[in-house]
Design a protein around this motif. Structure first.
Motif, mmCIF file in Angstrom:
data_model
loop_
_atom_site.group_PDB
_atom_site.id
_atom_site.type_symbol
_atom_site.label_atom_id
_atom_site.label_comp_id
_atom_site.label_asym_id
_atom_site.label_seq_id
_atom_site.Cartn_x
_atom_site.Cartn_y
_atom_site.Cartn_z
ATOM 1 N N ASN A 162 3.541 -0.188 -6.199
ATOM 2 C CA ASN A 162 4.468 0.065 -5.092
ATOM 3 C C ASN A 162 4.551 -1.216 -4.264
ATOM 4 O O ASN A 162 3.638 -1.518 -3.498
ATOM 5 N N LYS A 222 6.410 -1.860 -1.871
ATOM 6 C CA LYS A 222 6.802 -1.574 -0.474
ATOM 7 C C LYS A 222 7.909 -2.550 -0.045
ATOM 8 O O LYS A 222 8.695 -2.977 -0.878
ATOM 9 N N HIS A 250 5.932 9.309 0.307
ATOM 10 C CA HIS A 250 4.834 8.378 0.601
ATOM 11 C C HIS A 250 4.405 8.566 2.053
ATOM 12 O O HIS A 250 5.224 8.872 2.913
ATOM 13 N N GLU A 289 -2.942 10.360 -2.371
ATOM 14 C CA GLU A 289 -3.169 9.154 -1.586
ATOM 15 C C GLU A 289 -3.715 9.535 -0.209
ATOM 16 O O GLU A 289 -2.935 9.884 0.690
ATOM 17 N N ALA A 344 -6.922 5.770 3.424
ATOM 18 C CA ALA A 344 -7.360 4.795 2.407
ATOM 19 C C ALA A 344 -6.253 3.804 2.069
ATOM 20 O O ALA A 344 -6.498 2.807 1.385
ATOM 21 N N ILE A 345 -5.032 4.057 2.553
ATOM 22 C CA ILE A 345 -3.904 3.210 2.158
ATOM 23 C C ILE A 345 -3.914 1.907 2.961
ATOM 24 O O ILE A 345 -3.856 1.932 4.192
ATOM 25 N N GLY A 346 -4.056 0.804 2.255
ATOM 26 C CA GLY A 346 -3.995 -0.512 2.879
ATOM 27 C C GLY A 346 -5.175 -0.834 3.775
ATOM 28 O O GLY A 346 -5.129 -1.797 4.548
ATOM 29 N N GLY A 389 -4.676 4.312 -2.979
ATOM 30 C CA GLY A 389 -5.368 4.000 -1.721
ATOM 31 C C GLY A 389 -6.414 2.936 -1.986
ATOM 32 O O GLY A 389 -7.501 3.237 -2.472
ATOM 33 N N SER A 390 -6.032 1.668 -1.711
ATOM 34 C CA SER A 390 -6.970 0.536 -1.834
ATOM 35 C C SER A 390 -7.587 0.413 -3.223
ATOM 36 O O SER A 390 -8.766 0.043 -3.344
ATOM 37 N N LEU A 434 -1.645 4.555 -8.205
ATOM 38 C CA LEU A 434 -0.483 4.033 -7.478
ATOM 39 C C LEU A 434 -1.047 2.910 -6.601
ATOM 40 O O LEU A 434 -1.901 3.151 -5.745
ATOM 41 N N GLY A 436 -0.672 -0.365 -4.089
ATOM 42 C CA GLY A 436 0.155 -1.064 -3.111
ATOM 43 C C GLY A 436 -0.157 -2.556 -3.127
ATOM 44 O O GLY A 436 0.335 -3.303 -3.971
ATOM 45 N N GLY A 437 -1.019 -2.985 -2.195
ATOM 46 C CA GLY A 437 -1.318 -4.415 -2.017
ATOM 47 C C GLY A 437 -1.631 -5.153 -3.312
ATOM 48 O O GLY A 437 -1.109 -6.252 -3.547
#
Ligand code: PEP
Length: 255
Positions: free
Chosen positions: A11, A13, A96, A171, A175-177, A215-216, A235, A237-238
């Protein structure tokens, strides 16, 4: 029951301009053949068609990050599920936490978007997860049930979803980011609960629905998280903004 490969989805973003995205997508496509799992890139809407063109003919699929529930009309700034599909996507992330909590998106809205995604032939990746406050209050599993009940399309006999049109992403919002992740036991409990809740409605067909953890997740913790029962992928992100870390996560997926 179909045994499926894990799905590792990035993702992006609201990141990436054309030039950086070009390099990233090309690097992921170049490394994709060796990955033991399915790969999906979810760029911002502006880059979907370009990333889809870059990924065309490869094993890398492309997804959007959201869609409107209406098919067309006076919704300035939005894109419909049909438009996301038309741009070359096969998947779309819905619900999300950055939309649920940042933009007030409700379960009802997520359900309407999921129905629109299915209508357009997209696989809906429906995100659910508890806030830190809900976790501290011991409400995690109830929150997950309630978000599934509210966000998934239903018919006369329960959930109207299957493994071909829907993926669930667990998620935890906290824990996200953040660099924090739940313990292995917590992830196992959450994923087992989601599976059981889907099974109560869908019977053994629920086994075909992939449940991703998000989540991370990064190369250092991916092998442990992806080895947990009922974790069918991630999934990301960063860590999806670098081809090296995204592909390292993919390599950590058990085949
Ligand atoms: C996400 O936004 O879906 C996500 C999991 O982000 P991160 O990997 O950066 O925590």
């Amino acid at each position: 029951m179909t045994v499926q490969k894990k799905l590792i989805a990035g993702n992006w973003k609201m990141n990436m301009l054309h030039m950086d995205a070009a390099a990233l997508a090309r690097e992921v496509v170049a490394g994709a053949d060796k990955a033991p799992c399915d790969l999906l890139l979810c760029p911002p809407s502006t880059l979907i068609s370009w990333v889809a063109e870059t990924a065309s003919g490869s094993v890398v699929a492309v997804g959007g990050q959201d869609c409107h529930e209406a098919d067309s009309g006076a919704y300035t700034g939005d894109v419909s599920a049909t438009m996301v599909r038309d741009a070359g996507a096969s998947h779309v992330i819905l619900g999300h936490s950055e939309r649920r909590h940042g933009l007030g998106e409700t379960d009802e809205r997520v359900r309407a978007k999921t129905e629109a995604a299915h209508g357009a032939g997209l696989v809906a990746i429906v995100c659910i997860g508890e806030t830190e406050e809900q976790r501290d209050a011991g409400e995690t599993l109830n929150v997950l049930s309630s978000q599934l009940d509210g966000s998934l399309p239903t018919g006369d006999n329960g959930f109207a979803v299957n493994g071909k049109d829907t993926v669930i992403a667990y998620e935890p919002v906290w824990a996200i980011g953040t660099g924090r992740t739940p313990t292995v036991d917590e992830v196992q409990a959450a994923h087992g609960h989601i599976r059981a809740h889907l099974t109560a409605s869908l019977g053994e067909q629920a086994e075909d629905i992939r449940i991703l953890y998000g989540g991370s997740m990064k190369p250092e913790n991916a092998a442990d998280l992806l080895a947990i029962e009922n974790v069918d992928g991630g999934l990301i992100g960063g860590a999806s903004l670098s081809a090296d870390s995204f592909l390292a996560i993919a390599d950590a997926a058990p085949a």
